[in-house]
Write a protein that holds these residues in place. Structure first.
Motif, PDB file in Angstrom:
ATOM      1  N   ALA A 109      79.962 -69.325  86.837  1.00 57.07           N
ATOM      2  CA  ALA A 109      80.821 -68.280  87.411  1.00 57.07           C
ATOM      3  C   ALA A 109      80.032 -67.003  87.658  1.00 57.07           C
ATOM      4  O   ALA A 109      80.192 -66.349  88.707  1.00 57.07           O
ATOM      5  N   LEU A 110      79.178 -66.631  86.720  1.00 55.08           N
ATOM      6  CA  LEU A 110      78.361 -65.429  86.902  1.00 55.08           C
ATOM      7  C   LEU A 110      77.391 -65.589  88.061  1.00 55.08           C
ATOM      8  O   LEU A 110      77.160 -64.647  88.832  1.00 55.08           O
ATOM      9  N   ALA A 111      76.818 -66.775  88.204  1.00 60.06           N
ATOM     10  CA  ALA A 111      75.904 -67.029  89.312  1.00 60.06           C
ATOM     11  C   ALA A 111      76.633 -66.927  90.641  1.00 60.06           C
ATOM     12  O   ALA A 111      76.107 -66.374  91.620  1.00 60.06           O
ATOM     13  N   GLY A 112      77.846 -67.460  90.700  1.00 55.92           N
ATOM     14  CA  GLY A 112      78.623 -67.374  91.936  1.00 55.92           C
ATOM     15  C   GLY A 112      78.988 -65.949  92.285  1.00 55.92           C
ATOM     16  O   GLY A 112      78.926 -65.540  93.455  1.00 55.92           O
ATOM     17  N   PHE A 113      79.364 -65.165  91.267  1.00 55.74           N
ATOM     18  CA  PHE A 113      79.671 -63.749  91.498  1.00 55.74           C
ATOM     19  C   PHE A 113      78.468 -63.010  92.051  1.00 55.74           C
ATOM     20  O   PHE A 113      78.577 -62.279  93.039  1.00 55.74           O
ATOM     21  N   GLU A 114      77.317 -63.178  91.417  1.00 50.96           N
ATOM     22  CA  GLU A 114      76.134 -62.458  91.872  1.00 50.96           C
ATOM     23  C   GLU A 114      75.737 -62.871  93.285  1.00 50.96           C
ATOM     24  O   GLU A 114      75.374 -62.015  94.114  1.00 50.96           O
ATOM     25  N   GLU A 115      75.811 -64.132  93.582  1.00 53.74           N
ATOM     26  CA  GLU A 115      75.460 -64.596  94.925  1.00 53.74           C
ATOM     27  C   GLU A 115      76.360 -63.980  95.982  1.00 53.74           C
ATOM     28  O   GLU A 115      75.909 -63.622  97.075  1.00 53.74           O
ATOM     29  N   ARG A 116      77.638 -63.831  95.657  1.00 50.02           N
ATOM     30  CA  ARG A 116      78.592 -63.267  96.612  1.00 50.02           C
ATOM     31  C   ARG A 116      78.471 -61.752  96.732  1.00 50.02           C
ATOM     32  O   ARG A 116      78.545 -61.192  97.832  1.00 50.02           O
ATOM     33  N   TRP A 117      78.250 -61.059  95.593  1.00 53.84           N
ATOM     34  CA  TRP A 117      78.383 -59.596  95.570  1.00 53.84           C
ATOM     35  C   TRP A 117      77.079 -58.847  95.783  1.00 53.84           C
ATOM     36  O   TRP A 117      77.073 -57.752  96.344  1.00 53.84           O
ATOM     37  N   LYS A 118      75.967 -59.410  95.400  1.00 57.90           N
ATOM     38  CA  LYS A 118      74.699 -58.693  95.467  1.00 57.90           C
ATOM     39  C   LYS A 118      74.340 -58.249  96.889  1.00 57.90           C
ATOM     40  O   LYS A 118      73.890 -57.107  97.088  1.00 57.90           O
ATOM     41  N   PRO A 119      74.513 -59.092  97.916  1.00 59.13           N
ATOM     42  CA  PRO A 119      74.195 -58.627  99.277  1.00 59.13           C
ATOM     43  C   PRO A 119      75.028 -57.422  99.713  1.00 59.13           C
ATOM     44  O   PRO A 119      74.538 -56.565 100.457  1.00 59.13           O
ATOM     45  N   VAL A 120      76.275 -57.348  99.253  1.00 60.60           N
ATOM     46  CA  VAL A 120      77.130 -56.208  99.602  1.00 60.60           C
ATOM     47  C   VAL A 120      76.580 -54.927  98.990  1.00 60.60           C
ATOM     48  O   VAL A 120      76.489 -53.877  99.654  1.00 60.60           O
ATOM     49  N   VAL A 121      76.200 -54.997  97.724  1.00 60.32           N
ATOM     50  CA  VAL A 121      75.653 -53.830  97.038  1.00 60.32           C
ATOM     51  C   VAL A 121      74.324 -53.419  97.668  1.00 60.32           C
ATOM     52  O   VAL A 121      74.067 -52.223  97.881  1.00 60.32           O
ATOM     53  N   GLU A 122      73.475 -54.372  97.992  1.00 62.57           N
ATOM     54  CA  GLU A 122      72.173 -54.052  98.579  1.00 62.57           C
ATOM     55  C   GLU A 122      72.329 -53.385  99.940  1.00 62.57           C
ATOM     56  O   GLU A 122      71.566 -52.476 100.289  1.00 62.57           O
ATOM     57  N   GLU A 123      73.321 -53.786 100.704  1.00 57.95           N
ATOM     58  CA  GLU A 123      73.573 -53.137 101.994  1.00 57.95           C
ATOM     59  C   GLU A 123      74.023 -51.691 101.795  1.00 57.95           C
ATOM     60  O   GLU A 123      73.600 -50.780 102.514  1.00 57.95           O
ATOM     61  N   ALA A 124      74.884 -51.466 100.790  1.00 61.95           N
ATOM     62  CA  ALA A 124      75.331 -50.106 100.492  1.00 61.95           C
ATOM     63  C   ALA A 124      74.178 -49.247 100.001  1.00 61.95           C
ATOM     64  O   ALA A 124      74.089 -48.056 100.330  1.00 61.95           O
ATOM     65  N   GLN A 125      73.276 -49.823  99.224  1.00 63.58           N
ATOM     66  CA  GLN A 125      72.113 -49.073  98.768  1.00 63.58           C
ATOM     67  C   GLN A 125      71.217 -48.681  99.932  1.00 63.58           C
ATOM     68  O   GLN A 125      70.686 -47.569  99.981  1.00 63.58           O
ATOM     69  N   ALA A 126      71.043 -49.582 100.876  1.00 65.22           N
ATOM     70  CA  ALA A 126      70.240 -49.255 102.056  1.00 65.22           C
ATOM     71  C   ALA A 126      70.867 -48.108 102.832  1.00 65.22           C
ATOM     72  O   ALA A 126      70.170 -47.205 103.309  1.00 65.22           O
ATOM     73  N   ALA A 127      72.209 -48.105 102.941  1.00 60.45           N
ATOM     74  CA  ALA A 127      72.893 -47.002 103.616  1.00 60.45           C
ATOM     75  C   ALA A 127      72.681 -45.699 102.858  1.00 60.45           C
ATOM     76  O   ALA A 127      72.512 -44.633 103.467  1.00 60.45           O
ATOM     77  N   GLY A 128      72.675 -45.766 101.520  1.00 61.88           N
ATOM     78  CA  GLY A 128      72.439 -44.572 100.715  1.00 61.88           C
ATOM     79  C   GLY A 128      71.053 -44.008 100.913  1.00 61.88           C
ATOM     80  O   GLY A 128      70.860 -42.793 100.966  1.00 61.88           O
ATOM     81  N   ARG A 129      70.073 -44.892 101.025  1.00 63.57           N
ATOM     82  CA  ARG A 129      68.698 -44.404 101.256  1.00 63.57           C
ATOM     83  C   ARG A 129      68.572 -43.768 102.629  1.00 63.57           C
ATOM     84  O   ARG A 129      67.868 -42.764 102.800  1.00 63.57           O
ATOM     85  N   ARG A 130      69.257 -44.330 103.615  1.00 61.10           N
ATOM     86  CA  ARG A 130      69.232 -43.715 104.948  1.00 61.10           C
ATOM     87  C   ARG A 130      69.900 -42.344 104.925  1.00 61.10           C
ATOM     88  O   ARG A 130      69.425 -41.391 105.536  1.00 61.10           O
ATOM     89  N   ALA A 131      70.997 -42.242 104.193  1.00 58.53           N
ATOM     90  CA  ALA A 131      71.726 -40.973 104.119  1.00 58.53           C
ATOM     91  C   ALA A 131      70.915 -39.904 103.416  1.00 58.53           C
ATOM     92  O   ALA A 131      71.089 -38.706 103.678  1.00 58.53           O
ATOM     93  N   ALA A 132      70.033 -40.313 102.513  1.00 55.39           N
ATOM     94  CA  ALA A 132      69.249 -39.345 101.747  1.00 55.39           C
ATOM     95  C   ALA A 132      68.411 -38.451 102.646  1.00 55.39           C
ATOM     96  O   ALA A 132      68.137 -37.292 102.321  1.00 55.39           O
ATOM     97  N   SER A 133      67.990 -38.982 103.789  1.00 50.49           N
ATOM     98  CA  SER A 133      67.119 -38.214 104.679  1.00 50.49           C
ATOM     99  C   SER A 133      67.834 -37.048 105.341  1.00 50.49           C
ATOM    100  O   SER A 133      67.182 -36.093 105.786  1.00 50.49           O
ATOM    101  N   SER A 134      69.170 -37.115 105.428  1.00 45.03           N
ATOM    102  CA  SER A 134      69.908 -36.049 106.111  1.00 45.03           C
ATOM    103  C   SER A 134      70.921 -35.350 105.219  1.00 45.03           C
ATOM    104  O   SER A 134      71.541 -34.381 105.639  1.00 45.03           O
TER     105      SER A 134
END
Length: 393
Positions: A332-357
């Motif tokens: 169950a934990l493996a399934g959760f991480e597989e589903r949720w991690k890409p969503v979090v990583e995309e949000a983190q990338a948006a945060g790094r882009r926002a940091a510049s402005s």
């Protein structure tokens, strides 16, 4: 089935609620003596809002939300330089949006425990973790002052924030995963009213370089303040220190008359920390899963921390709720991480882009930000602004 959840912030409270509603017995451990009073005004939208509606948490959040009309950028004399209409911002964010003070959000999540998990969740405030174990046989958590009475369970959820003790003990030292973005932020409330009547129901942000103060009048008569500034030492000094008030007064003095008044009333102890992300290769270890900021802090620049906390906790409940034996936990934990991690990583990338402005470095960058905000009403450009502000969610 029994779970031990470390951290009674938003992610931990919602995870405990969802596990309890599925029939788990939950021990919820929080080192603070009670619900935390510090925090800033934030926008709540996207996957977290959708999850809150799905699990029945939305009515409690909507009941404590503020009705914001606009975001106003002001110069040193308090004159508006540009403004973003909140109805428009809600449209850019994909529809609904709630403006919430973080402590109000945490208290709403706490009150919601009894909605569906009555008697299943036991909360211990003022309980600090000293050691954790996690292996194929289960988990154990020892609390400071109670070394001979460890908590035992089938699952450990580390939801204890960006400076997670669970993560440090089971996954490695904080400096292996903490990625500072070159800024610090502080948040506190002061007695009001310190903003004049024309800014009622409006966020007020200073249109300044390398530092920014955000102010909002609360229904209690107080003013909530969020201060952010560039700090080259952020990588070395991650936690707030005793001189936070003096440091903030030095950084922000003279920014505007309203900010000066807020700084004069600044309390001695405030939320004060590095603006950073947590980048981890994996979130699970044996029967332990990290959640919320402990696993993937996006930073306040991404504007989705609370949203991801609730959505992630709700999804974790979906995966673990049907588990009826210890053998089902790790899949169950493996399934959760597989589903949720890409969503979090995309949000983190948006945060790094926002940091510049987020904090303009020059007058030219400040003018560009004004132009973008003013142009956000133009069809086509508004979609580009939406991607910049809220990512793809």
């Amino acid at each position: 089935m029994k779970a031990v959840v470390v951290g009674a912030g938003i992610a931990g409270l919602v995870a405990a609620r969802q596990l309890g509603s599925a029939g788990w017995d939950v021990e919820l451990i929080e080192k603070s003596p009670g619900p935390r009073p510090d925090g800033y005004m934030m926008d709540f939208f996207g996957p977290g809002l959708e999850a809150a509606e799905r699990i029945g948490l939305y009515p409690r959040l909507a009941a404590v939300a503020y009705q914001v009309e606009a975001v106003d950028y002001v110069d040193g004399k308090g004159r508006r330089t540009c403004s973003l209409d909140y109805n428009q911002f809600a449209r850019l964010a994909g529809g609904k949006i709630l403006s919430l003070l973080r402590p109000d959000m945490e208290r709403a999540a706490l009150a919601a425990l009894d909605d569906v998990a009555r008697g299943r969740v036991r909360i211990s405030y003022g309980a600090q973790v000293s050691r954790v174990w996690s292996d194929h046989d289960g988990v154990r958590v020892t609390l400071k002052g109670l070394p001979d009475a460890p908590l035992a369970g089938d699952l450990l959820v580390g939801a204890d924030g960006i400076h997670s003790t669970v993560r440090a003990q089971l996954f490695g030292p904080e400096d292996e995963y903490l990625r500072p973005l070159g800024m610090r932020a502080a948040a506190f409330t002061v007695p009001g009213p310190l903003l004049d009547e024309r800014f009622r129901n409006r966020f007020v942000l200073t249109d300044s370089i390398d530092r920014m103060a955000g102010l909002y009048n609360l229904r209690t008569g107080e003013v909530a303040a969020l201060l952010a500034y560039r700090d080259s030492t952020a990588a070395a000094v991650c936690r707030g220190s005793g001189d936070a008030r003096e440091r903030l007064q030095g950084e922000f003095a003279g920014l505007s008359a309203a900010v000066d008044r807020v700084l004069e009333a600044c309390p001695e102890h405030v939320y004060d920390d590095v603006v950073a992300q947590i980048i981890l290769p994996g979130w699970q270890k044996e029967r332990t899963i990290l959640l919320g900021d402990a696993s993937g802090a996006v930073s306040l620049l991404a504007g989705q921390g609370a949203s991801l906390a609730i959505a992630g906790a709700a999804l974790l409940g979906d995966f673990l709720g049907p588990v009826a034996s210890a053998d089902g936990i790790r899949p169950a934990l493996a399934g959760f991480e597989e589903r949720w991690k890409p969503v979090v990583e995309e949000a983190q990338a948006a945060g790094r882009r926002a940091a510049s402005s987020f904090l303009p470095r020059s007058k030219a960058q400040r003018l560009l930000r004004r132009w973008v905000i003013r142009a956000s009403r133009v069809p086509g450009i508004d979609r580009a602004v939406a991607r910049r502000i809220v990512g793809s969610h």
